[in-house]
Design an enzyme around this catalytic site. Sequence first.
Site, short mmCIF file in Angstrom:
data_model
loop_
_atom_site.label_atom_id
_atom_site.label_comp_id
_atom_site.label_asym_id
_atom_site.label_seq_id
_atom_site.Cartn_x
_atom_site.Cartn_y
_atom_site.Cartn_z
N THR A 134 14.18 -8.99 -0.88
CA THR A 134 13.83 -7.26 -1.21
C THR A 134 13.79 -6.84 -2.81
O THR A 134 13.71 -5.88 -3.88
CB THR A 134 14.44 -6.49 -0.31
OG1 THR A 134 15.66 -6.01 -0.97
CG2 THR A 134 13.93 -5.73 1.03
N LYS A 135 14.86 -7.55 -2.94
CA LYS A 135 15.00 -7.49 -4.97
C LYS A 135 14.94 -9.33 -4.98
O LYS A 135 15.34 -10.05 -4.69
CB LYS A 135 16.08 -7.22 -5.60
CG LYS A 135 17.32 -7.40 -4.65
CD LYS A 135 18.48 -6.11 -4.72
CE LYS A 135 19.83 -7.06 -4.24
NZ LYS A 135 20.58 -5.79 -4.39
N HIS A 183 0.55 -1.78 0.07
CA HIS A 183 -0.29 0.45 -0.38
C HIS A 183 1.04 0.83 0.02
O HIS A 183 0.40 2.47 0.37
CB HIS A 183 -0.89 -0.40 1.15
CG HIS A 183 -1.99 -1.24 1.10
ND1 HIS A 183 -3.26 -1.08 0.71
CD2 HIS A 183 -1.71 -2.28 1.63
CE1 HIS A 183 -3.87 -2.21 1.16
NE2 HIS A 183 -3.26 -3.10 1.58
#
Length: 190
Positions: free
Chosen positions: A173-174, A126
């Site tokens: 995260t990647k 979000h």
Amino acid sequence: MNKISLIWNGKMRGIISAIFLLIGSAFHILLDHLTTFFVRSNLRRVGKNVCIHSGITYRYPGNIEIGNDVTIARRVTLNSENKNGHLRIDDKVILTFDVKIDFSGGVHIGKNTLISKNCMIETHDHGLDPYAIPDYKDLVIGENVWVGMNSIILSDVRRIGSNSIIAAGSIVTKEVPSNCIVGGVPAKII
């Protein structure tokens, strides 16, 4: 070591406890067979030799496909905040205890993948406003991937390459390239 020593210490005082363990095990086996039967009839597609343990929760069952020889352990959550999210689990995948998969953006898990206990996969966020309209992102996990326990794969990750290992306790995260080991917070190639 004989097999009875797995549940009984050999003393008379322990026999009642061993009987309760046997009864509990038989109850769980029956419950798992019933869960598999009923969940199978509610999902979009379920292959052969699938075992779905009791305690599974899911949303949008018409968007979930499961291949052959898949095991889904107790307390697994397959959830989507998006009615268009889809989850495809290929053959010989194991989701162990307490795995939580958000397939709002779409998730495809490749063959022979193991997702260890207490892992989380997210495919939406979000931004900085928890009330904002979610941003959905798809995730492809390649074949022969091992996600170590207590790992988290965040929504910016679009691909986990085949033959990769995510070390226990990592926060991914990647993107993870094929044929490598990543670990840490945030996860980096080791």
